[in-house]
Motif scaffolding. Structure first.
Motif, short mmCIF file in Angstrom:
data_model
loop_
_atom_site.label_atom_id
_atom_site.label_comp_id
_atom_site.label_asym_id
_atom_site.label_seq_id
_atom_site.Cartn_x
_atom_site.Cartn_y
_atom_site.Cartn_z
N ARG A 132 0.84 -1.21 0.00
CA ARG A 132 0.00 0.00 0.00
C ARG A 132 0.87 1.25 0.00
O ARG A 132 0.56 2.24 -0.69
CB ARG A 132 -0.91 -0.01 1.24
N THR A 137 -2.52 -2.02 -4.22
CA THR A 137 -3.69 -2.42 -3.44
C THR A 137 -3.83 -3.94 -3.35
O THR A 137 -4.86 -4.44 -2.91
CB THR A 137 -5.00 -1.86 -4.05
N SER A 180 -5.86 -3.22 0.32
CA SER A 180 -6.49 -1.91 0.37
C SER A 180 -6.42 -1.35 1.79
O SER A 180 -6.16 -2.07 2.76
CB SER A 180 -7.94 -2.00 -0.07
N ASP A 181 -6.70 -0.07 1.93
CA ASP A 181 -6.74 0.55 3.25
C ASP A 181 -7.76 -0.13 4.14
O ASP A 181 -7.53 -0.32 5.35
CB ASP A 181 -7.07 2.04 3.12
#
Length: 273
Positions: A132, A137, A180-181
Motif C-alpha cells: 500500500r 492495493t 487496500s486501506d
C-alpha cells in the motif's frame, strides 16, 4: 515486533539474514523435499536480490521465529516465472506495478494465546502495508492449499487465481490478497495492532547497540508495541514440525472448498478463478 529488512538497512542484519537462509534450507529442502538449489547450507534464489524485503520476528533469545520475503513484481515474480500454469485459463497477469509478491514464509512460533496471534498478525499485515505504501492495493502468492484457511482466519482477504495444482512436492494454489486501506484497517482492528505493524531500523554510526536492543527500547514507547515483544514462555518449534507437508488429498480438498466459499469478492457459488 516485526523488523523490516531492505537494501538500505541490510548491513544491520547479516547474521539474521543468514539464519533465514539456513531455516529455508531446513524447512523447504530438508523437510518438504523441494528440489531447489542449496549452497553452503543456505537456500538462496534469484529473488533474493537488492529489491527483496524481509520481515523478521524473533523470540526472547533473539533467534528467528517468523520470517518471510516480500518483493515488488513490476520486473519479475516467482508466480509468473515458475507457476504461471497455476493461473486459470484467461486470467490476466496479476503482477505488475504496485503489486508485491509474498514468498518463503516460515513460522516457528506456536501458541494460541492472544499474544501469539497478534505477533503472527504482524507478519500478515506487513506485506500489505508495504504494498500500500508503494501505491498498490494487492499482493500475490503461490502456497500450499492446506495453509490458505489459516491465512483467511488471520485476516487476509484472499481471491483465488486458479484451481489447486500438483507442483511435485505438494498441492499448491495461486491467489491474490487485498491490500487496500480497508483490508489493512480490519486486520489492525481485529488484532489490536499499532498504526504500523513493523519497525525499520536504520544504520546509525553513533549507536552500537544490536537491532534487538534498539527494538526493545522502541517497544517501550507504548503499551501496545510493548505487548508485541517476545515473551519467555513463547513456544518455538523445530523447523521441521511446523511446516510438515500433509499428503492428504481429502484435507487439501476440504481446504480448497473452504477457501472457495470464503474468498473475498466472489460469491460462494462462483468460479474459483
Amino acid at each position: 515486533m516485526l523488523h523490516v529488512v531492505a537494501k538500505d538497512n541490510r548491513a544491520l542484519y547479516e547474521r539474521e539474514i543468514e539464519e533465514f537462509h539456513r531455516l529455508r534450507k531446513a524447512v523447504f529442502v530438508d523437510e518438504l523435499g523441494w528440489k531447489i538449489p542449496v549452497r553452503d547450507g543456505l537456500e538462496i534464489d534469484q529473488y533474493d536480490d537488492d529489491r527483496a524485503v524481509y520481515g523478521f520476528s524473533f523470540d526472547a533469545n533473539d533467534q528467528l521465529t517468523m520470517a518471510c520475503r516480500y518483493r515488488p513484481t513490476d520486473d519479475r515474480s516467482l508466480l509468473m516465472d515458475v507457476f504461471s500454469h497455476a493461473l486459470a485459463p484467461g486470467t490476466p497477469d496479476p503482477t505488475g506495478p504496485g503489486v508485491w509478491e509474498i514468498t518463503r514464509g516460515i513460522c516457528l512460533e506456536t501458541g494460541g494465546a492472544r499474544h501469539n496471534q497478534r505477533r503472527r498478525a504482524c507478519q500478515m499485515i506487513t506485506p500489505l502495508e508495504l504494498a500500500r505504501a508503494a501505491g498498490g492495493t494487492r499482493c500475490v502468492a503461490f502456497a500450499e492449499v492446506r495453509l490458505l484457511p489459516l491465512f483467511i482466519q488471520m485476516g487476509w482477504r484472499v481471491k483465488l487465481l486458479g484451481d489447486p495444482i500438483d507442483f511435485g512436492e505438494g498441492t499448491g494454489i495461486a491467489f491474490e490478497i487485498d491490500a487496500s486501506d480497508v483490508a489493512i484497517a480490519k486486520i489492525r482492528r481485529d488484532f489490536d495492532l499499532p498504526e504500523q505493524g513493523y519497525i525499520k531500523l536504520m544504520p546509525d554510526a553513533a549507536d552500537d547497540r544490536s537491532v534487538h536492543e534498539r527494538a526493545a527500547d522502541l517497544a517501550l514507547s507504548s503499551a501496545l508495541t510493548a505487548s508485541l515483544m517476545p515473551q519467555e514462555h513463547d513456544s518455538r518449534e523445530v523447523a521441521q514440525s511446523i511446516m510438515r507437508t500433509v499428503s492428504n488429498p481429502k484435507l487439501n480438498k476440504r481446504a480448497f472448498e473452504y477457501v472457495r466459499r470464503n474468498q473475498f469478492g466472489v460469491a460462494a457459488a462462483g468460479s474459483a478463478a
